[in-house]
Write an enzyme that holds these catalytic residues in place. Structure first.
Site, mmCIF file in Angstrom:
data_model
loop_
_atom_site.group_PDB
_atom_site.id
_atom_site.type_symbol
_atom_site.label_atom_id
_atom_site.label_comp_id
_atom_site.label_asym_id
_atom_site.label_seq_id
_atom_site.Cartn_x
_atom_site.Cartn_y
_atom_site.Cartn_z
ATOM 1 N N PRO A 50 0.740 -1.232 -0.056
ATOM 2 C CG PRO A 50 -0.394 -1.421 1.946
ATOM 3 C CD PRO A 50 0.821 -2.036 1.154
ATOM 4 N N PRO A 51 0.338 2.173 -0.307
ATOM 5 C CG PRO A 51 -1.188 3.915 -1.391
ATOM 6 C CD PRO A 51 -1.033 2.792 -0.686
ATOM 7 C CB VAL A 84 4.282 0.562 3.447
ATOM 8 C CG1 VAL A 84 3.004 0.639 4.060
ATOM 9 C CG2 VAL A 84 4.335 -0.068 1.809
ATOM 10 N N GLY A 85 6.847 2.686 2.608
ATOM 11 C CA GLY A 85 8.366 2.865 2.331
ATOM 12 C C GLY A 85 8.898 2.307 1.043
ATOM 13 C CE LYS A 86 4.379 0.865 -2.843
ATOM 14 N NZ LYS A 86 3.693 1.571 -2.073
ATOM 15 C CB THR A 87 9.329 5.895 -2.965
ATOM 16 O OG1 THR A 87 8.010 5.383 -3.487
ATOM 17 C CG2 THR A 87 10.397 6.567 -4.258
ATOM 18 C CB SER A 93 -13.165 -13.031 1.901
ATOM 19 O OG SER A 93 -13.263 -11.567 1.621
ATOM 20 C CE LYS A 122 -9.613 -9.762 3.341
ATOM 21 N NZ LYS A 122 -10.235 -11.003 2.895
HETATM 22 P P1 ADP Z 1 5.782 4.353 -0.805
HETATM 23 O O1 ADP Z 1 6.615 4.564 -1.875
HETATM 24 O O2 ADP Z 1 5.442 3.029 -0.515
HETATM 25 O O3 ADP Z 1 4.287 5.110 -1.147
HETATM 26 P P2 ADP Z 1 7.436 6.070 0.555
HETATM 27 O O4 ADP Z 1 8.806 5.352 0.336
HETATM 28 O O5 ADP Z 1 7.160 7.358 -0.249
HETATM 29 O O6 ADP Z 1 6.221 4.949 0.426
HETATM 30 O O7 ADP Z 1 7.538 6.273 1.879
HETATM 31 C C1 ADP Z 1 6.871 7.557 2.722
HETATM 32 C C2 ADP Z 1 7.348 8.035 3.600
HETATM 33 O O8 ADP Z 1 7.336 7.142 4.961
HETATM 34 C C3 ADP Z 1 8.872 8.049 3.633
HETATM 35 O O9 ADP Z 1 9.273 9.470 4.010
HETATM 36 C C4 ADP Z 1 9.473 7.153 4.229
HETATM 37 O O10 ADP Z 1 11.069 7.311 4.657
HETATM 38 C C5 ADP Z 1 8.861 6.850 5.285
HETATM 39 N N1 ADP Z 1 8.772 5.567 5.696
HETATM 40 C C6 ADP Z 1 7.998 4.508 5.282
HETATM 41 N N2 ADP Z 1 8.436 3.111 5.948
HETATM 42 C C7 ADP Z 1 9.263 3.503 6.558
HETATM 43 C C8 ADP Z 1 10.221 2.836 7.763
HETATM 44 N N3 ADP Z 1 9.960 1.308 7.781
HETATM 45 N N4 ADP Z 1 11.116 3.302 8.563
HETATM 46 C C9 ADP Z 1 11.255 4.824 8.269
HETATM 47 N N5 ADP Z 1 10.460 5.534 7.423
HETATM 48 C C10 ADP Z 1 9.611 5.227 6.955
#
Ligand code: ADP
Length: 768
Positions: free
Chosen positions: A353-354, A356-359, A672, A715
């Site tokens: 999901p958005p 969560v730190g993918k980028t 479900s 979920k």
């Molecule tokens: P996504 O690409 O999944 O939409 P982002 O990488 O843009 O998410 O993350 C959004 C923000 O949340 C960023 O500033 C990121 O550093 C922070 N973030 C997300 N997960 C973590 C984590 N596990 N630890 C520290 N910061 C996190």
């Protein structure tokens, strides 16, 4: 009435008007005979007729017109090739009474043309207007001879004036024919006036265009001459001209370029061509841009990969809290890639999901590996050319986004993040997914061909990382080549940890508040549940930034230490945005289901009620087909177990049952919710309340069997974040529990069920 006989010359697609002249070259013997006849027997007079339509070569006298123009042959010369060149002057229009064909000679009996009487005033008025318009026309046509102008000015006969002018205008055959056959001079005069006005306008327009063109030409000629002069001066002074300098510069760059042979050859070819292109040609800029683009590709530039796994892990840890299994997989991936140096290793795709730190994780991998980082988002891209570029012939052509990003990255081995691969459009112009395949496929991307670049570019050293919200939306051929790493929603506890261990410090630094601001855990918790509603921490980051911005503003002139508590949060953020979730008791008929959206797991309460009716079932709340069927199955199952569930049959027969899925704006589908629907129906019909802290998920069969569902982890996190403490899940999902964070497992009671009776017993028979 005087009638006379004259030999006839037939003009094809030609008109001789009175007072006009015509030059003809006669080659066939029959026509020559007519000319001899006219010259020898008729003092050079003949009759010229123009049929309106030429249907075939052998004209019949019936195809010929009943008027013609008497002409006088003023000269005839026999040419060396025995053709006769004649000059004929038009004298007058004549009526034709009869054509006489004798052997090869065609004669016509003619008489003067009959003209209607016209008044002197009409004649003069028309004449005056013609002369005025003619004068205007002459203004834009300066090459009309003075002799003609004088002749027209002095002429008082409308008939003659029209004929003289028509003879000097550049007219089409149709127009000339119209003037020839229009006998009435006033009508002819009016045609002429129209024509003069139109011709004058056209001439004026042409003149304007010509002047503009001339100006342009003058300008470029002037520029050319100036440049030539400048070159001469520069040569005298020992300087070089700027194009020469450019070319020298380009050649130098090519010599120093560490590019493959095909690129060097192409560059040399283009430079040689560029040398011959004049500055004024549009090709000049196109070629120059192309050469510049090729030269800006960072051929031969490679960053050295960090190989020490400990240092890599350290960077990953610095930037991201937790995510241990994910970091572990990334390290494994990197080591395998390093060990095998494999061209076929799959490409990492981070799914979740958005927020969560993918980028940021991808960025962190780049940093850890010491690779440059570039990112493109392909969400909504439906034109293949956006990825692979437009051909050079296309106006404003450029390389596609892959090559442009490689240029931007300044190395041939960057970490290249392709965001939102699951949201790529279906192509109207080509298929972007198959273009993506070419980019990602190690076999093909050694010689990736961009339409603009036209030469194969080696992308095999690029480390591609993809992101997506939803695996199901990734085009299948792509999915096949990916190594999926799932990042799931964060629990409240994880979010607090992220803020405490990472985010808050980063934000303090960004706002220049390090060491002067702290935040209490309860404040973080308060923000999470009252000001954010998300799977990740993006919104949380934004909200914390808002608070820190406000504090920074207050502290500009007055530095003091501050600890943020829930009170401060409220002060800086104002009213709570979301109510603390799920703390109200449910009424009978309302039961929590679980949903999985691209934004993470959510609670999806189902409410059921009944009212007077005829046993119908009413479904509302944006339900998809599968979910509607699931509701029918649930009702079917309840109906076949009425006794066991202690439901009065009449209740169902005399009422309509209304099932509504709350959160109406969210589309819901899938099987479900089967157990939830069943429980909501029983709860409503028996008037038994089900606790708001209970949630359930599982498909149900008509016989009450509970079947496996997908997305359990998301979920469960969604339910937990919403205060649920008991979750019924299908027994067949037992293995998925391994993925559930320990924090949740400690606090939530998971009840594994095989048959719906297990749920019924626990809820309705008082176990819970
Ligand atoms: P996504 O690409 O999944 O939409 P982002 O990488 O843009 O998410 O993350 C959004 C923000 O949340 C960023 O500033 C990121 O550093 C922070 N973030 C997300 N997960 C973590 C984590 N596990 N630890 C520290 N910061 C996190």
């Amino acid at each position: 009435m005087i009638k006379t006989k004259l030999p006839v010359i037939i003009l094809r697609n030609m008109v001789l008007l009175p007072l006009g002249e015509l030059k003809l070259e006669i080659e066939n013997e029959e026509d020559k005979e007519i000319i001899y006849n006219a010259v020898n027997k008729h003092n050079g007079y003949c009759l010229l007729v123009t049929p309106k339509y030429i249907t075939n070569d052998n004209l019949n006298t019936s195809d010929l017109p009943n008027m013609g123009v008497i002409g006088k042959i003023t000269s005839n010369i026999v040419l060396p090739n025995e053709h006769i060149r004649i000059n004929i002057r038009g004298i007058n229009r004549a009526d034709i009474y009869e054509y006489i064909q004798k052997e090869n000679i065609l004669d016509a009996i003619i008489g003067p043309i009959k003209i209607e009487d016209i008044s002197e005033e009409e004649n003069d008025a028309c004449l005056r207007v013609i002369k005025k318009e003619f004068a205007n026309y002459v203004n834009v046509m300066p090459n009309i001879s003075n002799m003609i102008i004088t002749k027209i000015n002095e002429e008082t006969s409308l008939e003659k004036v029209t004929d003289i002018i028509v003879n000097i205008l550049p007219l089409s055959f149709q127009n000339k024919y119209l003037f020839l056959t229009t006998i009435n001079p006033i009508v002819r005069g009016n045609y002429l006036i129209d024509l003069l006005v139109k011709e004058e306008k056209v001439e004026r327009l042409e003149k304007n265009i010509e002047t503009d063109l001339q100006k342009e030409l003058d300008k470029s000629q002037k520029e050319f001459i100036l440049r030539e002069k400048l070159n001469v001066i520069k040569k005298e002074l020992g300087d070089k001209d700027s194009k020469e300098e450019d070319i020298d510069e380009i050649r130098k760059k090519i010599n120093n370029l560490d590019a493959p042979k095909n690129i060097i050859d192409r560059l040399n070819k283009e430079v040689n061509r560029f040398e011959t292109i004049p500055f004024t040609s549009p090709e000049y800029t196109i070629t120059k841009n192309y050469i510049d683009t090729l030269l800006s590709i960072p051929f031969g530039e490679y960053t050295l990969d960090e190989e020490n796994l400990d240092s890599i892990k350290q960077v990953l840890d610095e930037n991201h809290n937790g995510l241990e299994p994910i970091k572990e997989r990334i390290l494994e991936y990197i080591s395998v890639k390093k060990l095998t140096n494999s061209l076929t290793s799959p490409i990492i795709c981070l799914v979740g999901p958005p927020g969560v730190g993918k980028t940021s994780l991808a960025y962190s991998i780049a940093k850890a590996l010491n690779r440059n980082f570039v990112k493109i988002s392909v969400g909504g891209v439906s034109d293949e050319n956006e990825i692979t570029g437009h051909r050079k012939t296309y106006v404003g052509a450029m390389p596609g986004r892959i090559i442009s990003s490689i240029i931007k990255s300044k190395s041939m081995n960057p970490l290249f993040l392709i965001d939102e691969i699951d949201k790529m459009g279906k192509g109207i112009n080509g298929d972007p997914a198959s273009a993506m395949l070419e980019v990602l496929d190690k076999e093909q991307n050694k010689t990736f061909s961009d339409n603009y670049i036209e030469e194969g570019i080696d992308l095999s050293n690029v480390m591609f990382v993809l992101t997506a919200n939803n695996i199901e939306d990734i085009p299948y051929p792509l999915l096949d080549r990916l190594e999926i790493i799932e990042l799931s929603s964060y629990t409240e506890f994880e979010k607090i940890d992220i803020v405490k261990n990472h985010l808050f410090d980063i934000l303090l630094k960004e706002h220049g508040l390090t060491n002067s601001v702290t935040i209490s855990e309860s404040a973080i918790k308060y923000i999470i549940s009252n000001y954010t509603k998300e799977a990740g921490v993006r919104e949380l980051r934004r909200v914390l930034s808002t608070i820190l911005r406000k504090i920074a503003k207050e502290q500009v002139n007055n530095q003091k230490k501050i600890n943020i508590t829930s009170k401060e949060v409220k002060k800086y953020l104002g009213k709570e945005k979301y109510n603390s979730i799920n703390n109200e008791d449910h009424e009978a008929g309302v039961v929590n289901g679980l949903g999985y959206t691209p934004f993470g797991g959510v609670l999806l309460p189902i409410e059921t009620d009944f009212y007077d009716g005829t046993g119908k079932i009413i479904l509302t709340g944006s339900l998809g087909e599968v979910m509607k069927e699931s509701a029918s199955v649930a009702l079917g199952y309840v109906k076949s177990n009425l006794k066991e569930f202690k439901i009065n049959k009449k209740l169902l027969e005399e009422n309509d049952l209304h099932i509504n899925a709350l959160e109406g704006a969210t589309k819901k589908d899938g099987p479900s919710a089967g157990v939830t629907l069943t429980t909501a129906i029983i709860s409503s019909l028996t008037g038994t309340k089900v606790s708001h802290k209970i949630a359930m998920t599982g498909e149900i069969t008509l016989k009450g069997k509970v079947l496996k569902i997908g997305g359990l982890k998301e979920k469960v996190i969604g339910a937990y974040n919403n205060g649920v403490d008991t979750i019924f899940i299908p027994k067949t999902n037992e293995n998925d529990l391994e993925e559930i964070p320990n924090e949740i497992k400690k606090k939530v009671n998971f009840i594994l069920v095989d048959n719906y009776k297990d749920i019924y017993d626990k809820i309705f028979l008082g176990d819970k």
